[in-house]
Design a protein around this motif. Sequence first.
Motif, PDB file in Angstrom:
ATOM      1  N   VAL B 125      70.037   8.988  13.563  1.00 46.40           N
ATOM      2  CA  VAL B 125      68.795   9.379  14.210  1.00 46.40           C
ATOM      3  C   VAL B 125      68.331  10.710  13.617  1.00 46.40           C
ATOM      4  CG1 VAL B 125      67.697  10.044  16.373  1.00 46.40           C
ATOM      5  CG2 VAL B 125      69.422   8.226  16.350  1.00 46.40           C
ATOM      6  N   ILE B 126      67.086  10.751  13.155  1.00 48.56           N
ATOM      7  CA  ILE B 126      66.522  11.979  12.609  1.00 48.56           C
ATOM      8  C   ILE B 126      65.459  12.486  13.585  1.00 48.56           C
ATOM      9  CG2 ILE B 126      65.312  13.016  10.633  1.00 48.56           C
ATOM     10  CD1 ILE B 126      68.127  11.831   9.989  1.00 48.56           C
ATOM     11  N   GLY B 127      65.603  13.736  13.991  1.00 45.28           N
ATOM     12  CA  GLY B 127      64.652  14.312  14.938  1.00 45.28           C
ATOM     13  C   GLY B 127      63.326  14.625  14.254  1.00 45.28           C
ATOM     14  N   ILE B 128      62.236  14.461  14.994  1.00 42.89           N
ATOM     15  CA  ILE B 128      60.920  14.849  14.486  1.00 42.89           C
ATOM     16  C   ILE B 128      60.387  15.953  15.383  1.00 42.89           C
ATOM     17  CG2 ILE B 128      58.534  14.103  14.130  1.00 42.89           C
ATOM     18  CD1 ILE B 128      59.699  11.377  13.250  1.00 42.89           C
ATOM     19  N   GLU B 129      60.101  17.071  14.764  1.00 37.90           N
ATOM     20  CA  GLU B 129      59.683  18.271  15.482  1.00 37.90           C
ATOM     21  C   GLU B 129      58.298  18.090  16.103  1.00 37.90           C
ATOM     22  OE1 GLU B 129      61.593  21.231  14.691  1.00 37.90           O
ATOM     23  OE2 GLU B 129      60.430  22.477  16.045  1.00 37.90           O
ATOM     24  N   ARG B 130      57.362  17.578  15.300  1.00 34.32           N
ATOM     25  CA  ARG B 130      55.978  17.525  15.750  1.00 34.32           C
ATOM     26  C   ARG B 130      55.145  16.633  14.837  1.00 34.32           C
ATOM     27  NH1 ARG B 130      53.662  23.102  15.443  1.00 34.32           N
ATOM     28  NH2 ARG B 130      51.672  22.234  14.810  1.00 34.32           N
ATOM     29  N   LEU B 131      53.982  16.255  15.349  1.00 31.32           N
ATOM     30  CA  LEU B 131      52.960  15.593  14.529  1.00 31.32           C
ATOM     31  C   LEU B 131      51.657  16.272  14.899  1.00 31.32           C
ATOM     32  CD1 LEU B 131      52.255  11.785  14.140  1.00 31.32           C
ATOM     33  CD2 LEU B 131      50.442  13.377  14.737  1.00 31.32           C
ATOM     34  N   HIS B 132      50.979  16.830  13.929  1.00 34.06           N
ATOM     35  CA  HIS B 132      49.667  17.395  14.248  1.00 34.06           C
ATOM     36  C   HIS B 132      48.600  16.846  13.300  1.00 34.06           C
ATOM     37  CE1 HIS B 132      51.055  20.614  11.362  1.00 34.06           C
ATOM     38  NE2 HIS B 132      49.866  20.348  10.885  1.00 34.06           N
ATOM     39  N   VAL B 133      47.349  17.005  13.738  1.00 29.27           N
ATOM     40  CA  VAL B 133      46.216  16.469  12.985  1.00 29.27           C
ATOM     41  C   VAL B 133      45.535  17.617  12.261  1.00 29.27           C
ATOM     42  CG1 VAL B 133      43.973  15.337  13.238  1.00 29.27           C
ATOM     43  CG2 VAL B 133      45.907  14.602  14.631  1.00 29.27           C
ATOM     44  N   GLU B 134      45.138  17.378  11.011  1.00 37.49           N
ATOM     45  CA  GLU B 134      44.461  18.431  10.254  1.00 37.49           C
ATOM     46  C   GLU B 134      43.555  17.826   9.189  1.00 37.49           C
ATOM     47  OE1 GLU B 134      47.857  20.581   8.755  1.00 37.49           O
ATOM     48  OE2 GLU B 134      47.996  19.328   6.967  1.00 37.49           O
ATOM     49  N   GLN B 135      42.759  18.694   8.541  1.00 40.45           N
ATOM     50  CA  GLN B 135      41.854  18.245   7.482  1.00 40.45           C
ATOM     51  C   GLN B 135      42.569  18.266   6.139  1.00 40.45           C
ATOM     52  OE1 GLN B 135      39.130  21.611   7.970  1.00 40.45           O
ATOM     53  NE2 GLN B 135      37.484  20.112   8.227  1.00 40.45           N
ATOM     54  N   ASP B 136      42.221  17.316   5.287  1.00 38.67           N
ATOM     55  CA  ASP B 136      42.708  17.370   3.917  1.00 38.67           C
ATOM     56  C   ASP B 136      41.782  18.302   3.129  1.00 38.67           C
ATOM     57  OD1 ASP B 136      44.205  16.862   1.688  1.00 38.67           O
ATOM     58  OD2 ASP B 136      44.017  14.683   1.781  1.00 38.67           O
ATOM     59  N   ALA B 137      42.273  18.771   1.987  1.00 40.48           N
ATOM     60  CA  ALA B 137      41.456  19.612   1.100  1.00 40.48           C
ATOM     61  C   ALA B 137      40.829  18.719   0.033  1.00 40.48           C
ATOM     62  CB  ALA B 137      42.327  20.677   0.465  1.00 40.48           C
ATOM     63  N   GLY B 138      39.963  19.288  -0.791  1.00 45.29           N
ATOM     64  CA  GLY B 138      39.400  18.550  -1.907  1.00 45.29           C
ATOM     65  C   GLY B 138      40.414  18.442  -3.029  1.00 45.29           C
ATOM     66  N   LYS B 139      39.938  17.998  -4.180  1.00 45.09           N
ATOM     67  CA  LYS B 139      40.859  17.785  -5.291  1.00 45.09           C
ATOM     68  C   LYS B 139      40.397  18.588  -6.504  1.00 45.09           C
ATOM     69  CE  LYS B 139      43.061  13.972  -7.594  1.00 45.09           C
ATOM     70  NZ  LYS B 139      43.009  12.574  -7.931  1.00 45.09           N
ATOM     71  N   SER B 140      41.340  19.332  -7.111  1.00 42.39           N
ATOM     72  CA  SER B 140      40.998  20.101  -8.309  1.00 42.39           C
ATOM     73  C   SER B 140      41.554  19.396  -9.536  1.00 42.39           C
ATOM     74  CB  SER B 140      41.618  21.496  -8.249  1.00 42.39           C
ATOM     75  OG  SER B 140      41.284  22.133  -7.047  1.00 42.39           O
ATOM     76  N   LEU B 141      40.764  19.350 -10.589  1.00 42.44           N
ATOM     77  CA  LEU B 141      41.243  18.807 -11.861  1.00 42.44           C
ATOM     78  C   LEU B 141      41.302  19.969 -12.845  1.00 42.44           C
ATOM     79  CD1 LEU B 141      38.861  15.715 -11.966  1.00 42.44           C
ATOM     80  CD2 LEU B 141      41.254  15.731 -11.260  1.00 42.44           C
ATOM     81  N   HIS B 142      42.465  20.119 -13.477  1.00 48.00           N
ATOM     82  CA  HIS B 142      42.639  21.297 -14.326  1.00 48.00           C
ATOM     83  C   HIS B 142      42.617  20.971 -15.814  1.00 48.00           C
ATOM     84  CE1 HIS B 142      43.537  23.419 -10.688  1.00 48.00           C
ATOM     85  NE2 HIS B 142      44.525  22.591 -10.413  1.00 48.00           N
ATOM     86  N   VAL B 164      56.466  16.492  10.873  1.00 46.03           N
ATOM     87  CA  VAL B 164      57.493  17.449  10.464  1.00 46.03           C
ATOM     88  C   VAL B 164      58.845  17.036  11.047  1.00 46.03           C
ATOM     89  CG1 VAL B 164      58.151  19.886  10.457  1.00 46.03           C
ATOM     90  CG2 VAL B 164      55.733  19.254  10.505  1.00 46.03           C
ATOM     91  N   SER B 165      59.808  16.787  10.174  1.00 46.74           N
ATOM     92  CA  SER B 165      61.137  16.401  10.674  1.00 46.74           C
ATOM     93  C   SER B 165      61.942  17.649  10.995  1.00 46.74           C
ATOM     94  CB  SER B 165      61.888  15.575   9.628  1.00 46.74           C
ATOM     95  OG  SER B 165      62.583  16.421   8.728  1.00 46.74           O
ATOM     96  N   LYS B 166      62.986  17.466  11.777  1.00 46.21           N
ATOM     97  CA  LYS B 166      63.945  18.558  11.955  1.00 46.21           C
ATOM     98  C   LYS B 166      64.833  18.595  10.711  1.00 46.21           C
ATOM     99  CE  LYS B 166      63.490  18.733  16.758  1.00 46.21           C
ATOM    100  NZ  LYS B 166      63.914  18.678  18.119  1.00 46.21           N
ATOM    101  N   PRO B 167      65.556  19.708  10.508  1.00 50.37           N
ATOM    102  CA  PRO B 167      66.393  19.773   9.298  1.00 50.37           C
ATOM    103  C   PRO B 167      67.664  18.947   9.471  1.00 50.37           C
ATOM    104  CG  PRO B 167      66.544  21.819  10.526  1.00 50.37           C
ATOM    105  CD  PRO B 167      65.548  20.982  11.244  1.00 50.37           C
ATOM    106  N   ASP B 168      67.488  17.659   9.763  1.00 53.83           N
ATOM    107  CA  ASP B 168      68.612  16.778  10.099  1.00 53.83           C
ATOM    108  C   ASP B 168      69.095  15.953   8.908  1.00 53.83           C
ATOM    109  OD1 ASP B 168      68.401  17.645  12.663  1.00 53.83           O
ATOM    110  OD2 ASP B 168      67.481  15.815  13.470  1.00 53.83           O
ATOM    111  N   LEU B 169      68.414  16.043   7.786  1.00 50.52           N
ATOM    112  CA  LEU B 169      68.760  15.184   6.655  1.00 50.52           C
ATOM    113  C   LEU B 169      69.811  15.876   5.797  1.00 50.52           C
ATOM    114  CD1 LEU B 169      65.030  14.321   6.064  1.00 50.52           C
ATOM    115  CD2 LEU B 169      66.768  12.649   6.748  1.00 50.52           C
ATOM    116  N   ARG B 170      70.836  15.105   5.383  1.00 56.17           N
ATOM    117  CA  ARG B 170      71.977  15.711   4.701  1.00 56.17           C
ATOM    118  C   ARG B 170      72.176  15.245   3.259  1.00 56.17           C
ATOM    119  NH1 ARG B 170      71.184  18.666   7.693  1.00 56.17           N
ATOM    120  NH2 ARG B 170      72.243  19.438   9.537  1.00 56.17           N
ATOM    121  N   SER B 171      71.229  14.505   2.733  1.00 56.50           N
ATOM    122  CA  SER B 171      71.343  14.096   1.329  1.00 56.50           C
ATOM    123  C   SER B 171      69.999  13.580   0.847  1.00 56.50           C
ATOM    124  CB  SER B 171      72.392  12.986   1.178  1.00 56.50           C
ATOM    125  OG  SER B 171      71.943  11.804   1.812  1.00 56.50           O
ATOM    126  N   PRO B 172      69.812  13.555  -0.475  1.00 52.25           N
ATOM    127  CA  PRO B 172      68.576  12.969  -1.013  1.00 52.25           C
ATOM    128  C   PRO B 172      68.428  11.506  -0.588  1.00 52.25           C
ATOM    129  CG  PRO B 172      69.691  14.223  -2.718  1.00 52.25           C
ATOM    130  CD  PRO B 172      70.637  14.153  -1.546  1.00 52.25           C
TER     131      PRO B 172
END
Lengths: 95, 484
Positions: B125-142, B164-172
Amino acid sequence: MSFDKTTIARISRLARIATTEAEQERLAGELGGILAWVEQLDEVDVEGVAPMTSVVEMNLKAREDVVSDGANAEGILKNAPKSAHGFFVVPKVVE
Amino acid sequence: MASTIEGATGTWEYVIGLEVHAQIVSNSKLFSGASTEFGSEPNTQVSPVDAGMPGMLPVINMTCIEQAVKTGLAIEGTINRYSVFDRKNYFYPDLPQGYQISQFKQPVVSEGRLVIEMEDGSEKVIGIERLHVEQDAGKSLHDQDPSHSYVDLNRSGVGLMEIVSKPDLRSPEEAAAYVRKLRSILRYVGTCDGNMQEGSMRVDANVSVRKPGGELGTRCEIKNLNSVRFMSRALEYEALRQIDILESGGKVDQETRLFDVGRGETRSMRSKEEAHDYRYFPDPDLLPLRLEQELINGIAASMPELPDAKRHRFMAEFGLSPYDASVLVAEKENADFYEAVAEGRDKKLAANWMISELFGLLNKAGKGIEESPVSAAALGELLDLISDDTISGRTAKEVFAEMFESGKAAGVIVEEKGLKQVTDTGAIEAVIDGVMARETQKVEEYRSGKDKLFGFFVGQVMRASGGKANPKMVNEVLKKKLDG
């Protein structure tokens, strides 16, 4: 709360507003005065009072999920100092 | 499965927390009426709100909020009936407002959880701290111009869920399983398409190392990982880099890093360091978001069956193995296809055919299930032909390859090619009699104890029947005749 010049320099950097040292000196005094004035509110006991979020009691206005805007690249780019091929063109900002 | 790293001074373990940015499925943007469609001409899906024009006011798209609530319920989170939008201030050319509207102190969802399954069958079981809503940004091409960057604001203002997960993951491996599981859930509930190539799902990984069970180390954040494979590689590289620093007596600096895919290494994004003061404050253009309990209940009532529940049902009701069940439920489209095939048929037979035959050919052809030339109904028809002994399992594979190639129905192919199995006892007996009359020598040897020759006879009979005799019947009748 009072401001020192270092804080003013930091704030102006964050706000991307250039300030000279002399201005920072002056702003430290002015902003400190403003904050001291606002800090008078600390004298009021607001224990248990929820922060006021609006002067009128109303809910957040919401929209339906419909596309009603856009398709106006020319208009959007009109005020851009520089544009090309439908893009805004800005000084290079690559990491 | 937790994995550890052997360093010069002993064993180290990973501590990983992930921030997943998932683009919300909606027609229009979070605070404007511009379209969210991917891949359009630059700046054609931009409203003055998204361009940060002075005097424009954001108006919330309620569908985006409902999608966030739906996702929150799917990760078993607490839905906060009161949440607040804040401004996160920073300067970047693809952020025309000069701030991102996000949720800081009071997110719409808090405290969720997600179960990951590892390859060895274990669950965590992996804990999840929160879920929030936000705006995305535009895209830059370099890379369009040597001294300029190009900015496209089509993505500016599109609704995102940051999970956002809690720091519960222990490997890639655990981190990869978490991202895959989250993606699967988002696709089941239809709140994010999970398309990592198009950037609909992006991952920031926080990683530190410590001696197992010891104090937490200083973490680094690796930004903008857009594939599970790159994320795993970045985590492995970053952990080794930190261990090298710590073991040589150094100190890890808390910083933001980028993964350079070409070089396979992470490097510091120095220029962003001092910009980390976001000066969050409640957005004065937006009132707090209040949700009625009825709205939440309504969304809860409309939730589809989620992958975990489906997997358990496939195991309990259909008798599938944990592995088969996991493979079938990972993508909702596959699970739906499977259920259509399995309806009223042998569940395990249907699972085997989907996993080894259908997925095999689809993979080879580089196609997804939605492009499958063989429909669920068509595969079902083929399975029926196996179950009622019209064709043998072996012939069925041949027929299936042909169906995949030509799109013809199983029955038509069997008819055209005359592949119908011979199940008539008389006909099979006649073939067997013919073979026995020809092979008198071998019959004698068999009868004097050389039972190994049985296989030879089966082969001869099958060949004489053109491969169409029912193998089970051939075995039975042949045995009777040889022994009799």
